[in-house]
Design a protein around this motif. Structure first.
Motif, PDB file in Angstrom:
ATOM      1  N   TYR A  82      61.568   8.177  70.827  1.00 35.84           N
ATOM      2  CA  TYR A  82      61.053   9.450  70.203  1.00 35.84           C
ATOM      3  C   TYR A  82      59.693   9.439  70.068  1.00 35.84           C
ATOM      4  N   PHE A  83      59.039   8.527  69.307  1.00 37.83           N
ATOM      5  CA  PHE A  83      57.522   8.314  69.231  1.00 37.83           C
ATOM      6  C   PHE A  83      56.887   8.375  70.836  1.00 37.83           C
ATOM      7  N   TRP A  84      57.608   7.734  71.817  1.00 34.18           N
ATOM      8  CA  TRP A  84      57.034   7.808  73.179  1.00 34.18           C
ATOM      9  C   TRP A  84      57.144   9.269  73.700  1.00 34.18           C
ATOM     10  N   THR A  85      57.985   9.910  73.393  1.00 32.29           N
ATOM     11  CA  THR A  85      58.235  11.326  73.892  1.00 32.29           C
ATOM     12  C   THR A  85      57.261  12.005  73.006  1.00 32.29           C
ATOM     13  N   TYR A  86      56.776  11.651  71.852  1.00 35.95           N
ATOM     14  CA  TYR A  86      56.004  12.513  70.934  1.00 35.95           C
ATOM     15  C   TYR A  86      54.496  12.460  71.705  1.00 35.95           C
ATOM     16  N   LEU A  87      54.375  11.049  72.241  1.00 36.77           N
ATOM     17  CA  LEU A  87      53.037  11.015  72.665  1.00 36.77           C
ATOM     18  C   LEU A  87      52.932  11.432  74.031  1.00 36.77           C
ATOM     19  N   PHE A  88      54.161  11.334  74.808  1.00 38.50           N
ATOM     20  CA  PHE A  88      54.043  12.033  76.233  1.00 38.50           C
ATOM     21  C   PHE A  88      53.712  13.480  75.975  1.00 38.50           C
ATOM     22  N   CYS A  89      54.550  14.308  75.163  1.00 37.89           N
ATOM     23  CA  CYS A  89      54.360  15.650  74.991  1.00 37.89           C
ATOM     24  C   CYS A  89      52.897  16.101  74.534  1.00 37.89           C
ATOM     25  N   ASN A  90      52.233  15.196  73.531  1.00 35.85           N
ATOM     26  CA  ASN A  90      50.825  15.356  73.094  1.00 35.85           C
ATOM     27  C   ASN A  90      49.773  15.283  74.225  1.00 35.85           C
ATOM     28  N   GLU A 115      52.398  23.668  74.184  1.00 39.53           N
ATOM     29  CA  GLU A 115      52.564  24.039  72.613  1.00 39.53           C
ATOM     30  C   GLU A 115      53.801  23.903  71.862  1.00 39.53           C
ATOM     31  N   HIS A 116      54.752  23.242  72.701  1.00 40.43           N
ATOM     32  CA  HIS A 116      56.286  22.955  72.162  1.00 40.43           C
ATOM     33  C   HIS A 116      56.283  21.504  71.875  1.00 40.43           C
ATOM     34  N   SER A 117      55.078  20.934  71.851  1.00 42.26           N
ATOM     35  CA  SER A 117      55.040  19.172  71.557  1.00 42.26           C
ATOM     36  C   SER A 117      55.410  18.985  70.454  1.00 42.26           C
ATOM     37  N   SER A 118      55.143  19.693  69.419  1.00 41.84           N
ATOM     38  CA  SER A 118      55.789  19.128  68.069  1.00 41.84           C
ATOM     39  C   SER A 118      57.147  19.394  67.845  1.00 41.84           C
ATOM     40  N   LEU A 157      59.643  19.546  70.707  1.00 46.57           N
ATOM     41  CA  LEU A 157      60.359  18.924  71.853  1.00 46.57           C
ATOM     42  C   LEU A 157      60.808  17.542  71.725  1.00 46.57           C
ATOM     43  N   PRO A 158      59.935  16.560  71.030  1.00 48.90           N
ATOM     44  CA  PRO A 158      60.642  15.381  70.618  1.00 48.90           C
ATOM     45  C   PRO A 158      61.849  15.235  70.027  1.00 48.90           C
ATOM     46  N   GLY A 159      61.811  16.028  68.879  1.00 53.45           N
ATOM     47  CA  GLY A 159      62.854  16.418  68.014  1.00 53.45           C
ATOM     48  C   GLY A 159      64.093  16.951  68.600  1.00 53.45           C
ATOM     49  N   LYS A 160      63.942  17.910  69.672  1.00 50.81           N
ATOM     50  CA  LYS A 160      65.340  18.294  70.430  1.00 50.81           C
ATOM     51  C   LYS A 160      65.533  17.346  71.217  1.00 50.81           C
ATOM     52  N   TRP A 161      64.912  16.351  71.856  1.00 52.19           N
ATOM     53  CA  TRP A 161      65.318  15.143  72.457  1.00 52.19           C
ATOM     54  C   TRP A 161      66.019  14.247  71.869  1.00 52.19           C
ATOM     55  N   PHE A 162      65.684  13.963  70.637  1.00 50.55           N
ATOM     56  CA  PHE A 162      66.419  13.029  69.616  1.00 50.55           C
ATOM     57  C   PHE A 162      67.863  13.584  69.297  1.00 50.55           C
ATOM     58  N   GLU A 163      67.878  14.998  69.110  1.00 49.69           N
ATOM     59  CA  GLU A 163      68.976  15.627  68.772  1.00 49.69           C
ATOM     60  C   GLU A 163      69.960  15.669  69.954  1.00 49.69           C
ATOM     61  N   ALA A 164      69.523  15.680  71.259  1.00 49.27           N
ATOM     62  CA  ALA A 164      70.447  15.728  72.379  1.00 49.27           C
ATOM     63  C   ALA A 164      70.903  14.231  72.583  1.00 49.27           C
ATOM     64  N   LYS A 182      64.943  26.397  77.768  1.00 45.45           N
ATOM     65  CA  LYS A 182      64.951  27.851  78.659  1.00 45.45           C
ATOM     66  C   LYS A 182      64.755  28.915  77.827  1.00 45.45           C
ATOM     67  N   ARG A 183      65.360  28.925  76.550  1.00 46.69           N
ATOM     68  CA  ARG A 183      65.051  29.900  75.442  1.00 46.69           C
ATOM     69  C   ARG A 183      63.640  29.869  75.002  1.00 46.69           C
ATOM     70  N   LYS A 184      62.998  28.926  74.818  1.00 47.19           N
ATOM     71  CA  LYS A 184      61.612  28.659  74.646  1.00 47.19           C
ATOM     72  C   LYS A 184      60.557  29.091  75.855  1.00 47.19           C
ATOM     73  N   GLY A 185      61.478  29.166  76.836  1.00 47.38           N
ATOM     74  CA  GLY A 185      60.418  29.427  78.357  1.00 47.38           C
ATOM     75  C   GLY A 185      59.695  28.317  78.423  1.00 47.38           C
ATOM     76  N   ILE A 186      60.015  27.129  78.402  1.00 52.66           N
ATOM     77  CA  ILE A 186      59.146  25.976  78.546  1.00 52.66           C
ATOM     78  C   ILE A 186      59.196  25.620  80.304  1.00 52.66           C
ATOM     79  N   GLN A 187      58.199  25.250  80.837  1.00 52.92           N
ATOM     80  CA  GLN A 187      58.208  25.128  82.450  1.00 52.92           C
ATOM     81  C   GLN A 187      59.207  23.968  82.768  1.00 52.92           C
ATOM     82  N   MET A 188      60.000  24.056  83.677  1.00 54.99           N
ATOM     83  CA  MET A 188      61.013  23.032  84.059  1.00 54.99           C
ATOM     84  C   MET A 188      60.311  21.781  84.528  1.00 54.99           C
TER      85      MET A 188
END
Length: 220
Positions: A27-35, A40-43, A45-52, A105-111
């Motif tokens: 999760y922390f790695w994903t957070y650093l990756f997104c940052n 704009e969804h970097s805050s 997206l890591p949480g959604k990854w963890f939920e998945a 997809k709902r948030k319109g984040i690039q694939m």
């Protein structure tokens, strides 16, 4: 044994308990990756990854009830020690990935960005799992497993570089590199002797693309 904790009728295997540390670190790695990408969804997206991941784990674990209903009813505590195996894992991955992709997809984040996050987190998680398995489960082959973990960690780091994850073609090629390395290490560990022609075909294609990428200087 020093790696067991007894809590009443429940015996906890410490290495299994440490398994829950892997997604937290990822999760922390994903957070650093997104940052790194300043998305704009970097805050969130890591949480959604963890939920998945939680969805995948829950389905993998509790699908044992569906696959072995009689044993689960006769002894409910078996759920703590067994899982749904490969079938449960595949089912969990399907549901977990659908959950993640529907959100993005709902948030319109690039694939391209979504796949970069998934690939990097998958490589990082695989590296941690290899390290855990090397030092807690199979000490006799810890050098091979540790090297495998380093291999996966290298690709997680490469994806951290924007140039290596800028488009779908690069991501696909890095996935092929991952496949080549994974099968080579499994051959080294002697537990992939009877794989299907599909796996060997995928390995052959991945190996050709890997050699070509090395010759051309890496994915672009």
């Amino acid at each position: 044994m020093n790696d067991l904790i007894q809590l009443g009728p429940i015996t906890i295997f410490i290495p299994s308990a440490l398994t829950f540390c892997l997604p937290i670190l990822t999760y922390f790695w994903t957070y650093l990756f997104c940052n790194r990408y300043n998305d704009e969804h970097s805050s969130t997206l890591p949480g959604k990854w963890f939920e998945a991941w939680l969805i995948v784990y829950a389905i993998w674990k509790f699908s044992y009830i569906l696959i072995h209903p009689v044993k689960a009813i006769e002894n409910p505590l078996t759920i703590l020690y067994f899982s749904g195996g490969t079938i449960g894992l595949i089912l969990g991955l399907i549901v977990g990935l659908l959950y993640f992709f529907i959100y993005t997809k709902r948030k319109g984040i690039q694939m391209e960005f979504v796949l970069s996050v998934l690939l990097s987190s998958a490589f990082f998680y695989s590296a941690l799992y290899s390290f855990q398995y090397a030092f807690f489960y199979d000490m006799s082959q810890w050098r091979i497993l540790f090297t495998q973990g380093v291999y996966f960690l290298i690709f997680a780091t490469l994806l951290y570089n924007k140039q290596w994850s800028s488009n779908l073609g690069s991501q696909l090629r890095i996935s092929f590199w991952y496949l080549v390395g994974y099968i080579c290490f499994q051959l080294w560990l002697h537990d992939i002797k009877n794989q299907s022609l599909f796996v060997w075909g995928a390995f052959g294609i991945a190996l050709v693309i890997t050699i070509k990428d090395i010759k051309d200087g890496g994915p672009t």
